[in-house]
Design an enzyme around this catalytic site. Structure first.
Site, short mmCIF file in Angstrom:
data_model
loop_
_atom_site.label_atom_id
_atom_site.label_comp_id
_atom_site.label_asym_id
_atom_site.label_seq_id
_atom_site.Cartn_x
_atom_site.Cartn_y
_atom_site.Cartn_z
N GLY A 1 -10.86 -14.32 65.65
CA GLY A 1 -11.23 -14.20 64.25
C GLY A 1 -10.93 -12.86 63.63
O GLY A 1 -10.09 -12.09 64.10
N CYS A 2 -11.66 -12.54 62.56
CA CYS A 2 -11.35 -11.38 61.73
C CYS A 2 -11.53 -10.04 62.45
O CYS A 2 -10.96 -9.04 62.04
CB CYS A 2 -12.22 -11.40 60.47
SG CYS A 2 -11.92 -12.81 59.39
N ASN A 3 -12.36 -10.00 63.48
CA ASN A 3 -12.56 -8.75 64.21
C ASN A 3 -11.45 -8.47 65.22
O ASN A 3 -11.36 -7.38 65.79
CB ASN A 3 -13.90 -8.75 64.95
CG ASN A 3 -14.08 -9.96 65.85
OD1 ASN A 3 -14.49 -11.01 65.36
ND2 ASN A 3 -13.77 -9.86 67.13
#
Length: 369
Positions: A145-147
Site C-alpha cells: 500500500g501507500c507506505n
C-alpha cells in the site's frame, strides 16, 4: 544543530536522483464528475471538497451509449501492466538521465506496486522492456500500500551500503485507475475521488565513484542527501482500516478506507518521529524539510496538527495532492522531487520522509544534506 549519529565505518546510502511519470491525460474533479455522470450531491461534494484540482488517469473506454463502460478484472490488470510500464519507463528515464546513467548501469532494481497482482512482477518486465543488464538483482514489493515506498527504500538503501559503488533503483508503479469500482456507493466513491496514477523512480548509491558519475558532473549536480536511519510504527488495532480485497459483488478487487484512518495516522505520527530522532541529538524544530505522503486532505491536516507543523512545511505534500491526487506508494517521491527542484536545501539540513498505509503503518526516514 549537528546530530549525534556516529561516523559510520562504511559509507551511508545517498539519494542520487528522482524521476516521475504519469499518464498523458489529466482531469479536473469537475470533469470526472461529468464524465461519469455523477449527480448524487453527497458524492459531488466529496470530489469538490477533496483539495484535489486535477489527476492523471487512464479512464475506461467509452461504451455504445457514450458513457464509460465497466471494465472486467482482466481489463483492469492489463491496464495495470500497460499503463504501469509506460509510467515506469518515463520515471526511470528521467531519474537515470539526471546522473548520466542508463538502465544497464543499475545493479539492483526494486519495484513497488499495490494496484494489481501479476507474476512475474514489474521488475522482470522492466528489466526486459528497458534493457537492464540480465545480471541485475531484483525485488518486487507487492500489496503493502501507500507506505510501501519507504519500506522498499529501506531495503534498497541497505543493498546500496552492502554494495558500495553500485547503483540501486527503486520504482513505485501505481496505476490506481486499474483498481476502481464504480457502483455509486460512498465507499467506492471515496477511493474514486482520491487516487491518481503515477510512477516514481529513485536512484540510490553508497561510496564514490559510481559507474555513471564523473568529477565534472558531480561538481555541477545539486547536493544530495544521505539516508541516516529509518523508523516505523505499526498500529495493530487499525490493521483492517485500509484494505484491498476481493469484492464478490463486483467480481474484482476493491479498496476500502475507514473514515477514521486520518485520525489514527495523525495520532501515531508523533511517536514515530520521536523514535526516528531518538539518539540523534535532533529535535523536531531542527528538521528543515518535511516530505509527507499525500494521503488526502484529512490525513495531511491530522499529521500537521499532531506534529505542530506549518502549512509551509507541507507545501509540497499538499501541492502534489492538488495536482495529482493520492499516488499511493510513490506520492512522497513526487513531493521530494519538488523539494529538490526548489533549490532550498543547504548542506547540514535535515529532512524527514513520512508515509502511511495499510497495516496500519507509519514509516519514516531521516535525511541529511
Amino acid at each position: 544543530m549537528l546530530s549525534n549519529i556516529a561516523a559510520p565505518s562504511q559509507p551511508l546510502s545517498r539519494i542520487l536522483a528522482v524521476g516521475t511519470g504519469v499518464p498523458p491525460h489529466s482531469y479536473s474533479q469537475e470533469e470526472l464528475l461529468d464524465i461519469f455522470r455523477v449527480d448524487d450531491p453527497r458524492i459531488r461534494s466529496l470530489y469538490l471538497n477533496s483539495a484535489i484540482k486535477r489527476r492523471n488517469l487512464t479512464l475506461p473506454p467509452i461504451g455504445p451509449d457514450g458513457a464509460r463502460r465497466l471494465e472486467s478484472q482482466g481489463e483492469l490488470l492489463r491496464k495495470h501492466v500497460g499503463s504501469g510500464l509506460d509510467m515506469a519507463r518515463a520515471a526511470i528515464g528521467e531519474c537515470l538521465g539526471k546522473i548520466g546513467a542508463t538502465p544497464r548501469d543499475v545493479a539492483y532494481l526494486c519495484c513497488v506496486s499495490s494496484t494489481g497482482f501479476i507474476t512475474p512482477g514489474f521488475s522482470a518486465k522492466i528489466i526486459k522492456e528497458l534493457g537492464f543488464d540480465t545480471g541485475c538483482s531484483r525485488l518486487d514489493v507487492v500489496g503493502m500500500g501507500c507506505n510501501a515506498g519507504l519500506n522498499a527504500l529501506n531495503a534498497v538503501s541497505g543493498w546500496a551500503v552492502a554494495n558500495p559503488g553500485k547503483i540501486a533503483l527503486m520504482v513505485c508503479v501505481e496505476a490506481c485507475s486499474a483498481a476502481y469500482v464504480f457502483d455509486g456507493t460512498m465507499r467506492t466513491s471515496v477511493v474514486n475521488s482520491l487516487f491518481g496514477d503515477g510512477a516514481a523512480a529513485i536512484a540510490v548509491g553508497a561510496g564514490t565513484p559510481l559507474p555513471a558519475e564523473s568529477a565534472e558532473r558531480a561538481a555541477k549536480a545539486p547536493a544530495v542527501p544521505i539516508v541516516l536511519k529509518f523508523a516505523s510504527r505499526i498500529i495493530p488495532e487499525a490493521s483492517e482500516a485500509m484494505r484491498y480485497e476481493w469484492d464478490d459483488d463486483h467480481g474484482k478487487f476493491s479498496f476500502f478506507l475507514d473514515p477514521g484512518i486520518p485520525y489514527v495516522v495523525g495520532a501515531h505520527a508523533e511517536e514515530t518521529v520521536a523514535a526516528l530522532l531518538d539518539g540523534t541529538g535532533l529535535r523536531r524544530s531542527d528538521i528543515a524539510h518535511w516530505i509527507v505522503h499525500s494521503g488526502g486532505k484529512k490525513v495531511i491536516d491530522s499529521v500537521r496538527v499532531n506534529l505542530r507543523l506549518t502549512r509551509h512545511d507541507l507545501r509540497h505534500t499538499t501541492g502534489v495532492l492538488a495536482d495529482h491526487g493520492n499516488l499511493s506508494s510513490g506520492s512522497f517521491l513526487f513531493s521530494y522531487q519538488r523539494l529538490s527542484e526548489e533549490g532550498r536545501t543547504a548542506p547540514g539540513d535535515h529532512g524527514v520522509l513520512m508515509t502511511m498505509g495499510p497495516g496500519s503503518t507509519v514509516e519514516t526516514a531521516l535525511l541529511r544534506w
